[in-house]
Design an enzyme around this catalytic site. Structure first.
Site, PDB file in Angstrom:
ATOM      1  N   LYS A  68       1.732  18.929 -11.732  1.00  0.00           N
ATOM      2  CA  LYS A  68       2.503  17.848 -12.370  1.00  0.00           C
ATOM      3  C   LYS A  68       3.968  18.212 -12.266  1.00  0.00           C
ATOM      4  O   LYS A  68       4.322  19.387 -12.222  1.00  0.00           O
ATOM      5  CB  LYS A  68       2.130  17.734 -13.853  1.00  0.00           C
TER       6      LYS A  68
HETATM    7  N1  GLU Z   1       0.132  10.232 -12.475  1.00  0.00           N
HETATM    8  C1  GLU Z   1      -1.227   9.865 -12.293  1.00  0.00           C
HETATM    9  C2  GLU Z   1      -2.141  10.668 -13.193  1.00  0.00           C
HETATM   10  O1  GLU Z   1      -1.728  11.191 -14.190  1.00  0.00           O
HETATM   11  C3  GLU Z   1      -1.638   9.895 -10.819  1.00  0.00           C
HETATM   12  C4  GLU Z   1      -1.510  11.223 -10.147  1.00  0.00           C
HETATM   13  C5  GLU Z   1      -1.723  11.157  -8.642  1.00  0.00           C
HETATM   14  O2  GLU Z   1      -2.020  10.092  -8.131  1.00  0.00           O
HETATM   15  O3  GLU Z   1      -1.573  12.203  -8.005  1.00  0.00           O
HETATM   16  O4  GLU Z   1      -3.324  10.749 -12.976  1.00  0.00           O
END
Ligand code: GLU
Length: 420
Positions: free
Chosen positions: A103
């Site tokens: 993240k």
């Molecule tokens: N931000 C989204 C999540 O928390 C998608 C993450 C992604 O597609 O890599 O799942």
């Protein structure tokens, strides 16, 4: 109240106890493979220079290249990014896609910047991330405060540095430059598929009442799709405005307005008959069948959990329920379909986008949605097989999802071994 990192760690240890995880894995899985933190300058439109702080955390890559969103929000901290990176490891494992968890975030209120400032910030942060991200390495995606345009700038900056176009470095891009059909709506659509599957044994979605907190690309899309599938969406809210109508709100119309740059406040001004404004906290305690928290983390707490009236909570946001609230829901027999299952539709279609980008192929939206549905339903059934709905007091679906995820990650660690 626990921080989101404390909650994520507490949940992990609880799950680890259940699967009798040996200490060596416990330490490994509560550590973070890479923690990247940077302070970087951006020249604003008035020529002043502002220093921003950004993070990218890779939690674990045992199952593959790492995957996770990049958020722009004024509350971003390293602990928050760590917790969310860990949740991504579990989420990718629950839906069984070949990725580890990561993240990123920049501490900024994106609404306070102009488009050119946002572009400068994104390009500078991407260039700081060059040693970390890559199509085989770590692949960012949209999250809170970021969108397909931000992903396009990331793709362009990364490609410029490498000297050729590399669409698979990021997902959630616009379709015109290698994004996937269906990605934009994927998180909301995944919520719909899980909810339909959950309700299939008890009469389905039509006629059920719903309260949706958050009206962005998760909550807005979920409310629209669930309404179209026959649910009565009686409460919706964005960060300033909460609305109620006992007969149901036309969430699809509100979503069109918000997509056009408006807010729920301006939508209500144009359509005063569409709903009544209510206090924001009323959405979480609304008298509805299903509550969908799809805004920010830690909104369901020890204070408001006893007052929640929905019998089912479908977590659209990441980490909306604190550990204390979770215990209260378990005690009260309220079913919680956890974030790492319920909102995994976004990263699932990110995986499809990555596959398409690597093959320079384009799937149709029908193909994307059919595969999404297949993976979401399989994940739901795998979780419910571990903890049947209604297993009051014995287990929760959050625990079951985590057991499944931990086992899958540990299997990968075991097969690969510890180097050297
Ligand atoms: N931000 C989204 C999540 O928390 C998608 C993450 C992604 O597609 O890599 O799942």
């Amino acid at each position: 109240m626990d921080s989101i990192l404390e909650s994520a760690l507490a949940q992990f240890h609880h799950g680890a106890d259940h699967v009798q995880l040996p200490d060596r894995y416990r330490e490994l899985l509560t550590s973070f493979k890479t923690t990247f933190q940077t302070q970087f300058p951006v020249e604003l439109d008035d020529h002043s220079v502002h220093i921003f702080e950004g993070f990218r955390v890779i939690h674990n890559s045992a199952r593959g290249p790492t995957k996770g969103g990049l958020r722009y929000a004024d509350h971003v901290t390293l602990d928050e990014v760590r917790a969310l990176a860990m949740l991504m490891t579990w989420k990718c494992a629950v839906v069984n896609i070949p990725f580890g968890g990561a993240k990123g975030g920049v501490r900024v209120d994106p609404a306070a910047l102009t488009q050119s400032e946002l572009q400068n910030l994104t390009r500078r942060f991407t260039s700081e991330l060059l040693p970390i991200i890559g199509p085989d390495q770590d692949i960012p995606a949209p999250d809170m405060g970021t969108n397909p345009q931000v992903m396009a700038w990331i793709m362009d900056t990364y490609s410029a540095a490498k000297g050729y176009t590399i669409p698979a470095v990021v997902t959630g891009k616009p379709v015109a430059i290698g994004g996937s059909e269906g990605r934009f709506e994927a998180t909301g659509r995944g919520l719909l598929y899980v909810l339909e599957e959950h309700l299939s044994a008890t009469g389905g979605l039509p006629g059920r009442t719903l309260a949706v907190q958050g009206f962005g690309n998760v909550g807005g899309v979920a409310a629209k799709l669930m309404q179209q599938a026959g649910a009565r969406v009686t409460f919706i809210s964005d960060k300033d405005t909460a609305l109620h109508h006992p007969d149901g709100i036309d969430a699809a119309a509100a979503w069109v307005h918000v997509q056009g740059g408006g807010s729920l406040k301006s939508w209500l001004e144009q359509h005063p008959e569409a709903a009544e404004p209510v206090a924001p906290e009323d959405v979480l305690t609304a008298d509805v069948d299903v509550l969908v928290p799809a805004a920010v983390q830690s909104v369901l707490t020890a204070e408001n959990a006893p007052a929640v009236r929905a019998r089912l909570i479908l977590e659209g946001a990441n980490g909306p329920t604190t550990t204390e609230a979770d215990a209260i829901f378990a005690e009260r027999g309220i079913t919680v379909i956890p974030d790492i299952l319920a909102n995994a539709g976004g990263v699932t279609v990110s995986y499809f986008e990555w596959v398409q980008a690597r093959q320079y192929m384009q799937w149709t939206e029908d193909q994307v949605n059919a595969e999404l549905r297949r993976l979401m339903i399989a994940a739901y059934r795998n979780v419910v097989a571990r903890c049947p709905i209604g297993s009051r007091g014995e287990c929760t679906q959050r625990e079951a999802a985590l057991w499944l995820a931990i086992e899958r990650v540990v299997e990968a660690i075991n097969l690969r071994g510890i180097f050297p």
